[in-house]
Design a protein around this motif. Structure first.
Motif, PDB file in Angstrom:
ATOM      1  N   PRO A 140       0.812  -1.225   0.000  1.00 56.84           N
ATOM      2  CA  PRO A 140       0.000   0.000   0.000  1.00 56.84           C
ATOM      3  C   PRO A 140       0.843   1.272   0.000  1.00 56.84           C
ATOM      4  O   PRO A 140       1.880   1.354   0.663  1.00 56.84           O
ATOM      5  N   ASN A 141       0.375   2.256  -0.754  1.00 57.63           N
ATOM      6  CA  ASN A 141       1.087   3.533  -0.883  1.00 57.63           C
ATOM      7  C   ASN A 141       0.548   4.600   0.066  1.00 57.63           C
ATOM      8  O   ASN A 141       0.681   5.797  -0.211  1.00 57.63           O
ATOM      9  N   ILE A 142      -0.061   4.180   1.141  1.00 68.45           N
ATOM     10  CA  ILE A 142      -0.663   5.143   2.063  1.00 68.45           C
ATOM     11  C   ILE A 142       0.389   6.111   2.604  1.00 68.45           C
ATOM     12  O   ILE A 142       0.146   7.322   2.708  1.00 68.45           O
ATOM     13  N   TRP A 143       1.551   5.620   2.944  1.00 70.08           N
ATOM     14  CA  TRP A 143       2.595   6.449   3.558  1.00 70.08           C
ATOM     15  C   TRP A 143       2.989   7.624   2.665  1.00 70.08           C
ATOM     16  O   TRP A 143       3.191   8.741   3.149  1.00 70.08           O
ATOM     17  N   THR A 144       3.110   7.373   1.371  1.00 64.43           N
ATOM     18  CA  THR A 144       3.578   8.415   0.456  1.00 64.43           C
ATOM     19  C   THR A 144       2.502   9.440   0.120  1.00 64.43           C
ATOM     20  O   THR A 144       2.802  10.472  -0.489  1.00 64.43           O
ATOM     21  N   HIS A 145       1.244   9.174   0.486  1.00 57.07           N
ATOM     22  CA  HIS A 145       0.157  10.072   0.130  1.00 57.07           C
ATOM     23  C   HIS A 145      -0.470  10.761   1.337  1.00 57.07           C
ATOM     24  O   HIS A 145      -1.565  11.317   1.235  1.00 57.07           O
ATOM     25  N   ILE A 146       0.193  10.721   2.467  1.00 55.22           N
ATOM     26  CA  ILE A 146      -0.318  11.422   3.648  1.00 55.22           C
ATOM     27  C   ILE A 146       0.712  12.419   4.138  1.00 55.22           C
ATOM     28  O   ILE A 146       1.916  12.303   3.847  1.00 55.22           O
ATOM     29  N   GLN A 147       0.227  13.406   4.896  1.00 52.63           N
ATOM     30  CA  GLN A 147       1.100  14.447   5.399  1.00 52.63           C
ATOM     31  C   GLN A 147       1.816  13.990   6.676  1.00 52.63           C
ATOM     32  O   GLN A 147       1.655  12.864   7.144  1.00 52.63           O
ATOM     33  N   LEU A 148       2.585  14.934   7.235  1.00 51.35           N
ATOM     34  CA  LEU A 148       3.398  14.622   8.403  1.00 51.35           C
ATOM     35  C   LEU A 148       2.543  14.155   9.581  1.00 51.35           C
ATOM     36  O   LEU A 148       2.907  13.207  10.291  1.00 51.35           O
ATOM     37  N   PHE A 149       1.395  14.810   9.789  1.00 56.52           N
ATOM     38  CA  PHE A 149       0.524  14.417  10.907  1.00 56.52           C
ATOM     39  C   PHE A 149       0.025  12.989  10.732  1.00 56.52           C
ATOM     40  O   PHE A 149       0.002  12.196  11.681  1.00 56.52           O
ATOM     41  N   GLY A 150      -0.377  12.624   9.515  1.00 56.45           N
ATOM     42  CA  GLY A 150      -0.855  11.279   9.243  1.00 56.45           C
ATOM     43  C   GLY A 150       0.237  10.244   9.476  1.00 56.45           C
ATOM     44  O   GLY A 150      -0.018   9.156  10.011  1.00 56.45           O
ATOM     45  N   ARG A 151       1.454  10.583   9.086  1.00 53.19           N
ATOM     46  CA  ARG A 151       2.572   9.656   9.313  1.00 53.19           C
ATOM     47  C   ARG A 151       2.840   9.483  10.809  1.00 53.19           C
ATOM     48  O   ARG A 151       3.161   8.377  11.266  1.00 53.19           O
ATOM     49  N   GLN A 228       1.382  -6.601 -13.007  1.00 50.86           N
ATOM     50  CA  GLN A 228       0.940  -6.008 -14.271  1.00 50.86           C
ATOM     51  C   GLN A 228      -0.577  -6.051 -14.451  1.00 50.86           C
ATOM     52  O   GLN A 228      -1.085  -5.700 -15.503  1.00 50.86           O
ATOM     53  N   SER A 229      -1.297  -6.464 -13.412  1.00 53.48           N
ATOM     54  CA  SER A 229      -2.759  -6.577 -13.528  1.00 53.48           C
ATOM     55  C   SER A 229      -3.402  -5.194 -13.516  1.00 53.48           C
ATOM     56  O   SER A 229      -2.804  -4.214 -13.049  1.00 53.48           O
ATOM     57  N   PRO A 230      -4.649  -5.065 -14.009  1.00 53.25           N
ATOM     58  CA  PRO A 230      -5.353  -3.769 -14.010  1.00 53.25           C
ATOM     59  C   PRO A 230      -5.502  -3.167 -12.621  1.00 53.25           C
ATOM     60  O   PRO A 230      -5.550  -1.950 -12.470  1.00 53.25           O
ATOM     61  N   LEU A 231      -5.577  -4.025 -11.621  1.00 50.41           N
ATOM     62  CA  LEU A 231      -5.737  -3.527 -10.262  1.00 50.41           C
ATOM     63  C   LEU A 231      -4.596  -2.603  -9.876  1.00 50.41           C
ATOM     64  O   LEU A 231      -4.799  -1.561  -9.253  1.00 50.41           O
ATOM     65  N   PHE A 232      -3.397  -2.954 -10.270  1.00 54.44           N
ATOM     66  CA  PHE A 232      -2.235  -2.138  -9.953  1.00 54.44           C
ATOM     67  C   PHE A 232      -2.066  -0.974 -10.940  1.00 54.44           C
ATOM     68  O   PHE A 232      -1.524   0.063 -10.581  1.00 54.44           O
ATOM     69  N   LYS A 233      -2.530  -1.152 -12.163  1.00 54.50           N
ATOM     70  CA  LYS A 233      -2.357  -0.097 -13.163  1.00 54.50           C
ATOM     71  C   LYS A 233      -3.300   1.079 -12.922  1.00 54.50           C
ATOM     72  O   LYS A 233      -2.924   2.242 -13.076  1.00 54.50           O
ATOM     73  N   TYR A 234      -4.546   0.787 -12.534  1.00 57.09           N
ATOM     74  CA  TYR A 234      -5.547   1.832 -12.409  1.00 57.09           C
ATOM     75  C   TYR A 234      -5.664   2.404 -10.999  1.00 57.09           C
ATOM     76  O   TYR A 234      -6.386   3.366 -10.786  1.00 57.09           O
ATOM     77  N   LEU A 235      -4.998   1.796 -10.044  1.00 64.57           N
ATOM     78  CA  LEU A 235      -5.026   2.307  -8.675  1.00 64.57           C
ATOM     79  C   LEU A 235      -3.603   2.503  -8.146  1.00 64.57           C
ATOM     80  O   LEU A 235      -3.222   1.941  -7.112  1.00 64.57           O
ATOM     81  N   PRO A 236      -2.811   3.290  -8.848  1.00 71.31           N
ATOM     82  CA  PRO A 236      -1.414   3.475  -8.413  1.00 71.31           C
ATOM     83  C   PRO A 236      -1.305   4.213  -7.085  1.00 71.31           C
ATOM     84  O   PRO A 236      -0.288   4.119  -6.406  1.00 71.31           O
ATOM     85  N   ALA A 237      -2.350   4.964  -6.714  1.00 73.52           N
ATOM     86  CA  ALA A 237      -2.287   5.703  -5.454  1.00 73.52           C
ATOM     87  C   ALA A 237      -2.435   4.770  -4.255  1.00 73.52           C
ATOM     88  O   ALA A 237      -2.062   5.133  -3.140  1.00 73.52           O
ATOM     89  N   LEU A 238      -2.996   3.589  -4.483  1.00 76.51           N
ATOM     90  CA  LEU A 238      -3.204   2.658  -3.379  1.00 76.51           C
ATOM     91  C   LEU A 238      -2.149   1.564  -3.310  1.00 76.51           C
ATOM     92  O   LEU A 238      -1.739   1.154  -2.227  1.00 76.51           O
ATOM     93  N   PHE A 239      -1.707   1.061  -4.460  1.00 73.94           N
ATOM     94  CA  PHE A 239      -0.800  -0.068  -4.481  1.00 73.94           C
ATOM     95  C   PHE A 239       0.492   0.286  -5.204  1.00 73.94           C
ATOM     96  O   PHE A 239       0.479   0.940  -6.246  1.00 73.94           O
TER      97      PHE A 239
END
Length: 269
Positions: A140-151, A228-239
């Motif tokens: 999951p890419n949650i860490w890279t998409h949250i601010q300092l407080f969220g981290r 390479q599945s669509p799940l990873f291609k269309y949801l790059p913000a999550l995975f």
């Protein structure tokens, strides 16, 4: 007075090994889980457990033998309480039943606590392995998409989860594992029939390390296969495509949440 020797089906000169063997045989036959889980089965099993607990402890057994002999002596002497008078017999039955009910209630409560402790150990371990597997799989890419407080919140929850995981694993090790005796101790205590706890500390530690490694490796391997599945291609913000160190914050949080929900559900039940 209940004759615990008759309950276990052994004579009064039975050795500790014979008493343990009789208890294990009866426990397999009369465990509530194998007899419909009824109250009668629970009480029957509780009586067997009480007999074993009493006769397996040398001090408890000596005291019980004294009380048993005293009871038979009083019967022979024809005391009022042990007489054939209907009122005396009714009082005796009420007293014995009240004492037996208290003991059985304590044993049943102990069994419930034992079951809950086992569930806690299983829930914690399984959640750790599964969460590690899914985090390694999806990354999951949650860490890279949250601010300092969220981290900061994630790190705080992860630290609490790590402490919670340590406490739960420590309790599990103390409850279900033992340290093997040295050769010297084994020779001195040769009469001991073996440890009551099911696992050695080395075996339990090896299982945890191996299980964590397999969960991590399986997740990474599966993630590579479907990256390479669509799940990873269309949801790059999550995975993500790469496993990073920040991904290790999620398994302790998952363990914390699942164990909290399990505890709440158990209290409600």
């Amino acid at each position: 007075m209940v004759d615990f020797y008759k309950v276990l089906g052994v004579n009064r000169a039975a050795t500790a090994v014979e008493i343990k063997s009789a208890y294990r045989r009866l426990a397999r036959e009369r465990h509530p889980d194998l007899n419909g889980g009824s109250d009668a089965a629970a009480r029957d099993f509780a009586l067997v457990s009480l007999a074993y607990r009493t006769l397996s402890d040398p001090q408890e057994r000596a005291y019980y033998d004294t009380q048993l002999r005293r009871g038979y002596a009083q019967d022979s002497a024809g005391s009022v309480f042990h007489s054939h008078n209907p009122h005396a017999q009714r009082m005796r039955r009420m007293a014995v039943q009240a004492r037996f009910d208290r003991v059985v209630d304590r044993i049943i409560e102990a069994e419930r606590r034992e079951t809950f402790a086992l569930q806690q150990a299983v829930f914690t371990t399984v959640t750790l392995f599964l969460s590690t597997f899914f985090v390694a799989w999806f990354k999951p890419n949650i860490w890279t998409h949250i601010q300092l407080f969220g981290r900061a919140v994630l790190v705080s929850l992860a630290l609490i989860g790590l402490w919670h995981l340590f406490v739960r694993l420590k309790a599990g090790f103390e409850h279900y594992t033992y340290k093997p005796k040295s050769v010297h101790d084994s020779l001195i205590n040769a009469e001991d029939s073996g440890p009551e706890k099911p696992f050695t500390r080395f075996a339990a530690s090896t299982f945890l390390i191996f299980g964590f490694g397999v969960s991590l490796g399986a997740g990474l391997l599966l993630g590579e296969q479907i990256s390479q599945s669509p799940l990873f291609k269309y949801l790059p913000a999550l995975f993500g495509a790469q496993f990073r160190l920040d991904h290790f914050v999620f398994p302790p949080i998952a363990v914390l949440i699942v164990d909290l929900l399990h505890t709440i559900a158990a209290k409600i039940d």
